[in-house]
Design an enzyme around this catalytic site. Structure first.
Site, PDB file in Angstrom:
ATOM      1  N   SER A 558       1.064  -1.618  -0.027  1.00  0.00           N
ATOM      2  CA  SER A 558       0.229   0.253  -0.358  1.00  0.00           C
ATOM      3  C   SER A 558       0.658   0.701  -0.157  1.00  0.00           C
ATOM      4  CB  SER A 558      -0.731   0.224   0.883  1.00  0.00           C
ATOM      5  OG  SER A 558      -1.433   1.742   1.282  1.00  0.00           O
ATOM      6  N   TYR A 571      -2.984  -0.349  10.925  1.00  0.00           N
ATOM      7  CA  TYR A 571      -2.621  -0.654   8.778  1.00  0.00           C
ATOM      8  C   TYR A 571      -1.492   0.114   8.311  1.00  0.00           C
ATOM      9  CZ  TYR A 571      -4.269  -1.083   3.805  1.00  0.00           C
ATOM     10  OH  TYR A 571      -4.211  -1.138   3.075  1.00  0.00           O
TER      11      TYR A 571
END
Length: 681
Positions: A558, A571
């Protein structure tokens, strides 16, 4: 069929489907059927006698009108006057092109002359196990007379082609009472004046041979059981098969990459448990369709069922080297100046007592069919040995067909393989969103795909979208469970032979401020993505190293692995962990030819399982936008002003694994439409 389908063609297709649907009648893609009738010559408007015959390739059970070659019968039969003799047999296949009626249709097969020269309106040429058992029996001629009397005539072995067509046509003329013939070492041919009569005659030959073998065959044609060579319990043999398969696939791919198929059919296990199996396997198969798929002989592991895995692996490597040497010697014994070059010396069939059969081919279907053909061959051996002794065609004749220029020409006509052909991919989180898009793209580019997901129903839906089990399978996996991951890799190996390309995509998201993030939030986030991707990569690397064929591991990371955003500590931290795993594993696995790379998407909202599960609402609240506007919000903050979709991430995975970046490892590719703060430094 179309509205304009000729009635004769409709009858031919119906007969072909009925015969081809029952594997007792003929093997997959084996044999051919034909029908003769009157058509219209578009150049004159007059009648013309035509023959419709199954063309090269295809399967009787699924034959369609476009799979038929259509020839003018007068021109085809006129070839008798220009036939130059058996020494120039191959020229006749090219001559058939001048007999075609109109455009389209399939290319005529080598058996076309058999159908056209025989004076019968309908002809079937089939490869039933029972018929080939009689055809390969040492005293097949005597057995044919005993079983059928004057209704079926014996034809000595001759390579398929124009001369064989002449032979059968002459036999029919000399034996007007006959309904067909047994072709030595090969199969059967039957005929009739109507389609129904031809079908009945084919089935009479097949069923009569079956009944004779059943009623007269000795009960143990392969001999008594060898102590210690019996089948392992199902769970143990499948566990052993999954462990062996990557090793065997790597060996079978020495000359060219192969895909694999495994079967532990009772027919195979019983054969390998019997005293006669080494000698019979060494004789090889006989029917041309069989050994073209299975090669001249299989590799047979000569160890008992209870041998350790290490013993089997060590022995199979020795046997593989010996097989290659013997195959090269076989080629040298028979090669002629005009023979095609050797196509590869690796086995297509590997037999392991107590475990089963591993078959290999250029794609999954080819590998599966090779295995099916060897089961046919075992049935043929059983039948022949039960009433006589198995005597396949000579090795020199096998070579003439295996290295036939006509077969070589057929290979040259094959389409160029897709970029990921022969590669086996496993995609975690493949049941939705990015994983689904990646699985679909990899399959579209030629890969076989294991769609892995906690939600097996979702994975199954994606696998079914992709195609049948020759292309994709669904695998249940919880990436937090080491045993479940090992089972998923094993299931992938059992389905396709191993694994070459793994995409670590499974994930979830917890979006909370630091003070609201609990230890359980942190642990869950890291268990699924940081720990889960590590476990998947570790198990996949084991299989890839065992294969010795290199491989690719791709992490879907990501932009948050680089970019620090608010309310995202769990996250973002686990994505940073994944990003560094890419670098660490690239450094460690390079010596094995395994490349490890990452893709850094941003804001993939549409179709995303993560965003649909609450993450989208949480991130929308952080940025003060409506959840339905989140994708557009992310797009506006990018340099390109474009929304990122799952397909864009899939494109990056393909770019990394297609072979164009073969010297790239340890790389992260941004797929974020341009987020300057996430530029890699």
């Amino acid at each position: 069929m179309t509205a304009e389908t000729h009635p004769v063609v409709a009858e031919l297709l119906a007969r072909s489907h009925e015969l081809g649907a029952d594997r007792r009648n003929t093997n997959y893609a084996g044999g051919n059927t034909s029908a003769k009738g009157t058509g219209t010559d578009p150049a004159t408007g007059g009648d013309v006698e035509l023959m419709w015959v199954k063309g090269s390739g295809g399967d009787l059970g699924t034959l369609r009108e476009q799979g038929l070659a259509v020839l003018r019968l007068d021109r085809m039969r006129a070839l008798v006057d220009v036939y130059p003799g058996e020494d120039r047999e191959d020229e006749m296949v090219a001559a058939l092109d001048y007999c075609l009626h109109g455009k389209g249709g399939a290319a005529p097969s080598i058996d076309t002359a058999m159908h056209g020269l025989v004076e019968a309106a309908h002809v079937d040429h089939l490869h039933p196990d029972s018929g080939i058992a009689i055809a390969t029996a040492a005293d097949g001629k005597r057995l044919t007379a005993t079983i059928f009397g004057d209704r079926v005539v014996w034809v000595p072995w001759r390579r398929p082609g124009f001369q064989l067509g002449l032979d059968i046509a002459e036999i029919k003329r000399r034996h007007p009472e006959a309904i067909g013939c047994v072709l030595g070492g090969h199969g059967i041919t039957a005929w009739g004046e109507t389609s129904e009569e031809c079908r009945r005659n084919s089935l009479e030959i097949i069923r009569t041979a079956q009944d004779f073998l059943h009623e007269n065959g000795k009960p143990e044609p392969f001999g008594t059981e060898i102590p210690g060579y019996g089948a392992l319990p199902e769970s143990r043999r499948r566990e052993r098969a999954a462990a062996l398969f990557p090793v065997l696939r790597g060996l079978a791919s020495t000359d060219a990459p192969q895909l694999g198929h495994f079967t532990d059919d009772e027919v195979v296990l019983d054969f390998l448990a019997r005293q006669r199996h080494p000698a019979l396997a060494a004789l090889g198969t006989s029917c041309p369709d069989h050994f073209l798929r299975t090669k001249v002989a299989p590799l047979v592991v000569d160890l008992p069922s209870n041998a350790s895995l290490d013993e089997v692996v060590a022995r199979v490597k020795e046997l593989h080297q010996r097989y290659r040497e013997e195959y090269a010697a076989y080629y040298r014994r028979h090669v002629r100046e005009d023979s095609p070059p050797i196509r590869g010396a690796d086995p297509a069939i590997v037999l392991v007592p107590g475990v089963g059969m591993f078959s290999f081919g250029k794609d999954k279907q080819t590998a599966r069919v090779a295995g099916e053909f060897y089961v046919n061959a075992i049935n043929v051996m059983r039948g022949a040995e039960s009433v006589s002794s198995y005597a396949p065609i000579p090795e020199s004749e096998k070579f003439r067909i295996e290295y036939w220029e006509l077969e070589e020409a057929k290979l040259r006509r094959m389409p160029v393989p897709k970029p990921l052909a022969t590669r086996v991919a496993l995609v975690t989180g493949g049941g939705s969103g990015i994983g689904r898009a990646i699985a679909r793209r990899l399959a579209a580019e030629g890969a076989c795909v294991a769609v892995a997901d906690r939600d097996l129903e979702a994975a199954t839906r994606v696998a079914e979208e992709i195609g049948n089990s020759d292309t994709a399978v669904a695998v249940a996996v919880d990436v937090c469970d080491e045993n479940a991951i090992a089972d998923a890799i094993a299931a992938t190996a059992l389905a396709f032979g191993g694994v070459d390309l793994v995409v670590n995509n499974a994930g979830l998201s917890v979006s909370k401020p630091l003070l609201d993030t609990s230890a359980s939030d942190w642990d869950l986030q890291h268990d699924v993505m940081a720990r889960g991707s590590f476990l998947v990569a570790r198990e996949a690397a084991r299989a890839m190293i065992a294969q010795g064929m290199g491989g690719d591991i791709v992490y879907i990371v990501s932009k948050n692995g680089v970019f620090a955003g608010p309310n995202n500590v769990a996250y973002g931290a686990t994505k940073a962990d994944q990003a560094h795993q890419v670098r660490l594993l690239a450094a460690e696995l390079g010596e094995h030819g395994i490349r490890v790379n990452g893709v850094n998407p941003d804001g993939v909202v549409r179709g995303s399982g993560i965003f649909a599960s609450g993450w989208g609402a949480q991130r929308a609240a952080v940025y003060g936008v409506a959840e339905e506007d989140l994708g557009a919000f992310y797009a506006k903050r990018t340099l390109l002003g474009r929304e990122v979709l799952p397909e864009h991430v899939a494109n990056a995975v393909f770019a990394l694994t297609s072979g164009e970046l073969s010297h790239t490892t340890g790389l992260h590719i941004p797929v974020d439409a341009g987020v300057a703060a996430a530029f890699l430094r």
